[in-house]
Design a protein around this motif. Structure first.
Motif, PDB file in Angstrom:
ATOM      1  N   VAL A  86       2.015   3.283  12.252  1.00  0.00           N
ATOM      2  CA  VAL A  86       3.436   2.464  12.367  1.00  0.00           C
ATOM      3  C   VAL A  86       4.096   2.580  11.204  1.00  0.00           C
ATOM      4  CG1 VAL A  86       4.235   0.105  12.601  1.00  0.00           C
ATOM      5  CG2 VAL A  86       2.579   0.848  14.113  1.00  0.00           C
ATOM      6  N   ILE A  87       3.573   2.510   9.967  1.00  0.00           N
ATOM      7  CA  ILE A  87       4.086   2.476   8.643  1.00  0.00           C
ATOM      8  C   ILE A  87       4.584   4.055   8.562  1.00  0.00           C
ATOM      9  CG2 ILE A  87       3.774   2.720   6.256  1.00  0.00           C
ATOM     10  CD1 ILE A  87       1.865   0.260   6.429  1.00  0.00           C
ATOM     11  N   GLN A  93       7.441   9.322   4.102  1.00  0.00           N
ATOM     12  CA  GLN A  93       6.745   9.560   2.565  1.00  0.00           C
ATOM     13  C   GLN A  93       5.353   9.049   2.503  1.00  0.00           C
ATOM     14  OE1 GLN A  93       9.362   7.796   3.392  1.00  0.00           O
ATOM     15  NE2 GLN A  93       9.842   6.008   1.858  1.00  0.00           N
ATOM     16  N   PHE A  94       5.080   7.930   3.402  1.00  0.00           N
ATOM     17  CA  PHE A  94       3.873   7.139   3.080  1.00  0.00           C
ATOM     18  C   PHE A  94       2.800   7.848   4.412  1.00  0.00           C
ATOM     19  CE2 PHE A  94       6.400   3.668   1.355  1.00  0.00           C
ATOM     20  CZ  PHE A  94       6.160   4.033  -0.095  1.00  0.00           C
ATOM     21  N   LYS A  95       2.992   8.851   4.855  1.00  0.00           N
ATOM     22  CA  LYS A  95       2.217   9.445   5.985  1.00  0.00           C
ATOM     23  C   LYS A  95       0.627   9.411   5.461  1.00  0.00           C
ATOM     24  CE  LYS A  95       1.294  13.479   8.813  1.00  0.00           C
ATOM     25  NZ  LYS A  95       2.256  14.689   9.596  1.00  0.00           N
ATOM     26  N   TRP A 103       2.380   4.184  -4.695  1.00  0.00           N
ATOM     27  CA  TRP A 103       3.721   3.326  -4.683  1.00  0.00           C
ATOM     28  C   TRP A 103       3.397   2.003  -4.907  1.00  0.00           C
ATOM     29  CZ3 TRP A 103       5.654  -0.432  -1.115  1.00  0.00           C
ATOM     30  CH2 TRP A 103       6.936  -1.139  -1.689  1.00  0.00           C
ATOM     31  N   LEU A 104       2.451   1.255  -4.260  1.00  0.00           N
ATOM     32  CA  LEU A 104       2.164  -0.209  -4.346  1.00  0.00           C
ATOM     33  C   LEU A 104       1.821  -0.509  -5.880  1.00  0.00           C
ATOM     34  CD1 LEU A 104       0.178  -0.985  -1.144  1.00  0.00           C
ATOM     35  CD2 LEU A 104       2.227  -1.897  -1.906  1.00  0.00           C
ATOM     36  N   LEU A 105       1.182   0.372  -6.598  1.00  0.00           N
ATOM     37  CA  LEU A 105       0.477   0.285  -7.927  1.00  0.00           C
ATOM     38  C   LEU A 105       1.975  -0.028  -8.923  1.00  0.00           C
ATOM     39  CD1 LEU A 105      -2.404   2.969  -8.264  1.00  0.00           C
ATOM     40  CD2 LEU A 105      -2.520   0.410  -8.399  1.00  0.00           C
ATOM     41  N   THR A 106       2.900   0.646  -8.427  1.00  0.00           N
ATOM     42  CA  THR A 106       4.229   0.512  -9.353  1.00  0.00           C
ATOM     43  C   THR A 106       4.805  -0.997  -8.877  1.00  0.00           C
ATOM     44  OG1 THR A 106       5.726   1.585  -7.553  1.00  0.00           O
ATOM     45  CG2 THR A 106       4.376   3.010  -8.881  1.00  0.00           C
TER      46      THR A 106
END
Length: 232
Positions: A86-87, A93-95, A103-106
């Motif tokens: 779904v995401i 870009q988050f395949k 990305w979450l780390l940022t």
């Protein structure tokens, strides 16, 4: 009328390589859940769970303090939808999950950032505008969950049922009972607490006649303290 208790799994492994497992808090929530089921005197003629590890672990944690149940069966129809897909369909870009993790780390507030991204992805998924892009479209997910519910009530033959599952299937069933549109249904989803209880009633004479009696019961967690409250 007979009872169906829909039980959302305990907190899973957010931020871990394998999300599909209970965190330490998730195990504690599952045990609190078992104590709550015993305290309310709930006797399940049947127990069903999805084939996901977090469903089965929540049941294992609960049964440390709750043993009033009959046959136990796995029904994969109660599995959660594929959130990774779904995401990825909404944000190519988050395949790869590694890219999403990087990305979450940022992000300063990782849980908030993920929830905002996830909500946008779900909104696209339930819109029906891109159904062919998904491994499982929203309508197909709804059909799968309701088919599993029909199977469970048929097998239970009028007995009370406990179903260990995820927020998505509980959302579908609540939507079915209340006649909500897709957006309204997911407004309920975002409020759902880990290891919460949702109660439905079904007719012993007509197992397809199902109504919602309560949603997102969480007193057994709140009584234990705010540290037991989680949403993902």
């Amino acid at each position: 009328m007979a009872n169906i208790l829909l039980i959302r799994h305990g907190q899973a492994g957010f931020g871990k390589l394998n999300y599909d497992q209970l965190s330490d808090l998730g195990w504690q929530q599952a045990e609190r859940l078992g104590k709550a089921l015993t305290a309310r005197g709930f006797e399940a003629g049947w127990v069903f769970y999805g084939s996901m590890r977090r469903h089965q672990e929540t049941f294992l944690g609960a049964k440390k303090h709750w043993q009033s149940f009959g046959p136990v069966a796995e029904l994969s129809g109660f599995n959660e939808f594929n959130s990774d897909d779904v995401i990825a369909c909404a944000f190519p870009q988050f395949k790869h999950k590694a890219a999403l993790g990087a990305w979450l780390l940022t992000q300063e507030d990782k849980r908030k950032a993920f929830q905002e991204l996830f909500a946008k992805a779900v909104e696209l998924w339930i819109s029906g505008e891109h159904d062919n892009n998904y491994q499982e479209s929203w309508p197909h997910f709804q059909q799968r969950v309701l088919a599993a519910l029909k199977q469970a009530t048929h097998d239970a033959q009028g007995k009370d049922i406990a179903i260990f599952t995820s927020g998505g299937p509980i959302t579908v069933i609540a939507q079915h009972c209340l006649g909500l549109n897709n957006s309204q249904a997911f407004e309920l989803n975002w409020m759902m607490v880990n290891a919460s209880l949702t109660q439905c009633l079904y007719s012993k004479n007509n197992s397809e006649k199902i109504g919602l009696a309560s949603f997102n019961e969480q007193q057994h967690l709140r009584q234990a303290g705010p540290q037991f409250m989680s949403y993902r």
